[in-house]
Design an enzyme around this catalytic site. Structure first.
Site, PDB file in Angstrom:
ATOM      1  N   LYS A   1       0.835  -1.202   0.000  1.00  0.00           N
ATOM      2  CA  LYS A   1       0.000   0.000   0.000  1.00  0.00           C
ATOM      3  C   LYS A   1       0.877   1.261   0.000  1.00  0.00           C
ATOM      4  O   LYS A   1       0.653   2.183  -0.793  1.00  0.00           O
ATOM      5  CB  LYS A   1      -0.877  -0.045   1.266  1.00  0.00           C
ATOM      6  N   SER A   2       1.865   1.294   0.883  1.00  0.00           N
ATOM      7  CA  SER A   2       2.715   2.491   0.983  1.00  0.00           C
ATOM      8  C   SER A   2       3.422   2.775  -0.336  1.00  0.00           C
ATOM      9  O   SER A   2       3.487   3.924  -0.782  1.00  0.00           O
ATOM     10  CB  SER A   2       3.787   2.289   2.066  1.00  0.00           C
TER      11      SER A   2
ATOM     12  N   ARG B   1       2.812   6.014  -3.309  1.00  0.00           N
ATOM     13  CA  ARG B   1       3.934   6.899  -3.676  1.00  0.00           C
ATOM     14  C   ARG B   1       4.234   6.813  -5.168  1.00  0.00           C
ATOM     15  O   ARG B   1       4.451   7.841  -5.822  1.00  0.00           O
ATOM     16  CB  ARG B   1       5.181   6.520  -2.864  1.00  0.00           C
TER      17      ARG B   1
ATOM     18  N   GLY C   1      -5.413   8.089   5.284  1.00  0.00           N
ATOM     19  CA  GLY C   1      -4.543   9.110   5.874  1.00  0.00           C
ATOM     20  C   GLY C   1      -3.324   9.360   5.005  1.00  0.00           C
ATOM     21  O   GLY C   1      -2.863  10.494   4.859  1.00  0.00           O
TER      22      GLY C   1
ATOM     23  N   ASP D   1       1.652  -0.472  12.388  1.00  0.00           N
ATOM     24  CA  ASP D   1       0.485  -1.031  11.699  1.00  0.00           C
ATOM     25  C   ASP D   1       0.213  -2.486  12.100  1.00  0.00           C
ATOM     26  O   ASP D   1      -0.891  -2.993  11.914  1.00  0.00           O
ATOM     27  CB  ASP D   1       0.685  -0.981  10.179  1.00  0.00           C
TER      28      ASP D   1
ATOM     29  N   LYS E   1      -5.105   6.386  14.621  1.00  0.00           N
ATOM     30  CA  LYS E   1      -5.140   5.677  13.339  1.00  0.00           C
ATOM     31  C   LYS E   1      -6.601   5.629  12.846  1.00  0.00           C
ATOM     32  O   LYS E   1      -7.434   6.397  13.318  1.00  0.00           O
ATOM     33  CB  LYS E   1      -4.533   4.272  13.495  1.00  0.00           C
TER      34      LYS E   1
ATOM     35  N   ARG F   1      -7.506  -2.965   9.688  1.00  0.00           N
ATOM     36  CA  ARG F   1      -6.553  -3.833  10.413  1.00  0.00           C
ATOM     37  C   ARG F   1      -7.199  -4.488  11.638  1.00  0.00           C
ATOM     38  O   ARG F   1      -6.790  -5.570  12.057  1.00  0.00           O
ATOM     39  CB  ARG F   1      -5.297  -3.048  10.791  1.00  0.00           C
TER      40      ARG F   1
HETATM   41  C1  S3P Z   1       2.470   5.013   6.180  1.00  0.00           C
HETATM   42  C2  S3P Z   1       3.021   5.467   7.339  1.00  0.00           C
HETATM   43  C3  S3P Z   1       2.476   5.133   8.663  1.00  0.00           C
HETATM   44  C4  S3P Z   1       1.564   3.914   8.594  1.00  0.00           C
HETATM   45  C5  S3P Z   1       0.575   4.013   7.470  1.00  0.00           C
HETATM   46  C6  S3P Z   1       1.308   4.109   6.147  1.00  0.00           C
HETATM   47  C7  S3P Z   1       3.074   5.430   4.903  1.00  0.00           C
HETATM   48  O1  S3P Z   1       1.713   6.229   9.140  1.00  0.00           O
HETATM   49  O2  S3P Z   1       0.884   3.766   9.818  1.00  0.00           O
HETATM   50  O3  S3P Z   1      -0.263   2.873   7.441  1.00  0.00           O
HETATM   51  O4  S3P Z   1       2.768   4.833   3.850  1.00  0.00           O
HETATM   52  O5  S3P Z   1       3.874   6.375   4.937  1.00  0.00           O
HETATM   53  P1  S3P Z   1       2.399   7.469   9.905  1.00  0.00           P
HETATM   54  O6  S3P Z   1       3.216   8.221   8.916  1.00  0.00           O
HETATM   55  O7  S3P Z   1       1.229   8.271  10.407  1.00  0.00           O
HETATM   56  O8  S3P Z   1       3.209   6.877  11.003  1.00  0.00           O
END
Ligand code: S3P
Length: 425
Positions: A21-22, A26, A93, A313, A339, A385
């Site tokens: 996902k991350s 990006r 988020g 996470d 979260k 989650r």
């Molecule tokens: C993420 C960073 C984390 C993580 C989120 C994904 C990211 O959040 O909890 O699920 O992809 O950069 P935070 O940056 O708020 O710690």
């Protein structure tokens, strides 16, 4: 939607997971700022990453959204156009915080919001550095979405972020793309570095030295053909299940093994899990490999300090694992409270439904070990989650469990329940 999950006697098989996902967020965002058509294979199938694609479309970018096969025709750094309506980040988020950095550098004003859960998540952490860079952002009660982001000609800053957050780091770096000169981000703890790796791969001049990242502004970014590694955070549910069900034997292929994410594997090994990593290689600047897991947990878990940030996470499913094995202490985890839900409260609520003990603190909890999950109606409270962590708990319960609002899992992993069923008997 309610899912019924039956106790399992065995967990065995080989699976691949949806794309990380991350990384998917990006790569999509950077592809929109690159020149030409980027193709992304194995794009995350969850709703969050598709919220990002929806926003890029609203900003005038041609996106072909074929689920896990995606193409994005970037128009260069100055190619986005003003949206005609409120941008919708859904439950994500990452989308709202990282996109804010891009929107702040535009010559137009955008408005961005999301669902009920996102409307309660704090945005000052990105508003503060973006204001320092010259953007004007108006938020509900000065901190919550919807955000109105009045883009501006930004100036590069040297920013020490007080929170360990890869989303904040990424937001500032994305804003730095639009500035002349050097943008520097200093972190209290090194967080996941997918942004740094991706920007370098797309052609930016970016250097990381420990917890300090330096980006040269106004790079020319070039389109790429990319394949996303499997999501290591999603593997946590299956690894936890395998470590709770005696005699399990599980192979997870093609998973991202970026060292800023693998604290999960080191943590499990430190507690006695047998984990082997095979076929490690580079995939588009990210490490990937296969994970084999067997064995059980032999020690009590302790998650605190920098480890908390690295495992943030995974903590809901590690709480379930700890309760069924040797116990767990979690400290320094107040971030869990902001979260998708307050994950300290939603983990504790579900524990109580199954008759388990948990001692809750403002910034963590203690879970005694060797507890039995009794058949229960769990609730995801709309948090992906939490849904998946308690589906894993159901596998070791003393009877079938219901997961209420189980559909929340599709935010990151729409195929979760069918994958779980394919492995258990
Ligand atoms: C993420 C960073 C984390 C993580 C989120 C994904 C990211 O959040 O909890 O699920 O992809 O950069 P935070 O940056 O708020 O710690």
């Amino acid at each position: 939607m309610t899912e019924i999950i039956h106790p399992a006697n065995q967990m065995a098989g080989a699976i691949r997971l949806p794309g990380d996902k991350s990384i998917s967020h990006r790569w999509a965002m950077i592809a929109a700022l690159a020149e030409g058509k980027t193709t992304i294979h194995g794009y995350a199938t969850g709703e969050d990453c598709h919220s990002t694609l929806g926003i890029l479309k609203e900003l005038g970018i041609e996106v072909e959204d074929g689920g896990s096969e995606v193409s994005i025709v970037g128009k260069g750094l100055d190619g986005l156009s003003a949206p005609k309506q409120m941008l919708d980040a859904g439950n994500s988020g990452s989308t709202i915080r990282m996109m804010s950095g891009i929107l702040a550098g535009q010559s137009f004003t955008s408005r961005i919001a999301g669902d009920e859960s996102l409307a309660k998540r704090p945005m000052q952490r990105v508003m503060k550095p973006l204001a320092e860079m010259g953007a004007e952002i108006i938020a509900t009660d000065e901190k919550f979405p919807p955000l109105e982001i009045r883009g501006a000609k930004l100036k590069a800053i040297d920013y020490s972020t007080p929170v360990a957050s890869a989303q904040v780091k990424t937001c500032v770096l994305f804003a730095g793309l639009f500035c002349e000169g050097e943008t520097i981000v200093r972190e209290p703890v090194k967080t996941r570095d997918h942004t740094e790796l991706a920007l370098r791969m797309f052609g930016a001049d970016i250097v990381s030295a420990g917890k300090v990242v330096t980006l040269q502004g106004r790079p020319r970014l070039a389109a790429k053909e990319l394949t996303v590694p499997g999501d290591l955070s999603s593997s946590a549910f299956f690894l936890s299940a395998a470590l709770m069900i005696p005699g399990s034997n599980l192979v997870i292929g093609g998973v991202g093994l970026n060292p800023t994410r693998t604290a999960l594997l080191d943590y499990l090994v430190s507690l006695g899990a047998e984990i082997k990593i095979l076929n490690v290689g580079d995939q588009c600047g990210e490490l990937v490999g296969d994970i084999l897991v067997r064995g059980t947990i032999q020690k009590r878990g302790e998650i605190s300090g920098a480890l908390t940030a690295s495992l943030i996470d995974e903590i809901p499913t590690l709480a379930v694992l700890g309760a069924a094995t040797e116990g767990l202490d979690v400290r320094d985890a107040s971030e869990l409270r902001i979260k998708e839900t307050d994950r300290i409260a939603t983990v504790a609520d579900n524990f109580k439904r199954a008759g388990l003990e948990i001692e809750v603190r403002p910034d963590g909890f203690t879970v005694p070990g060797r507890q039995k999950f009794h058949a229960a109606h769990f609730d995801s409270f709309g948090d992906h989650r939490i849904a998946m962590a308690f589906a894993v708990a159901a596998l070791v319960a003393d009877g079938p469990c219901q997961i209420e609002n189980a559909e929340a899992a599709s935010v990151s992993f729409p195929e979760f329940y069918s994958t779980l069923r394919s492995l258990t008997s």
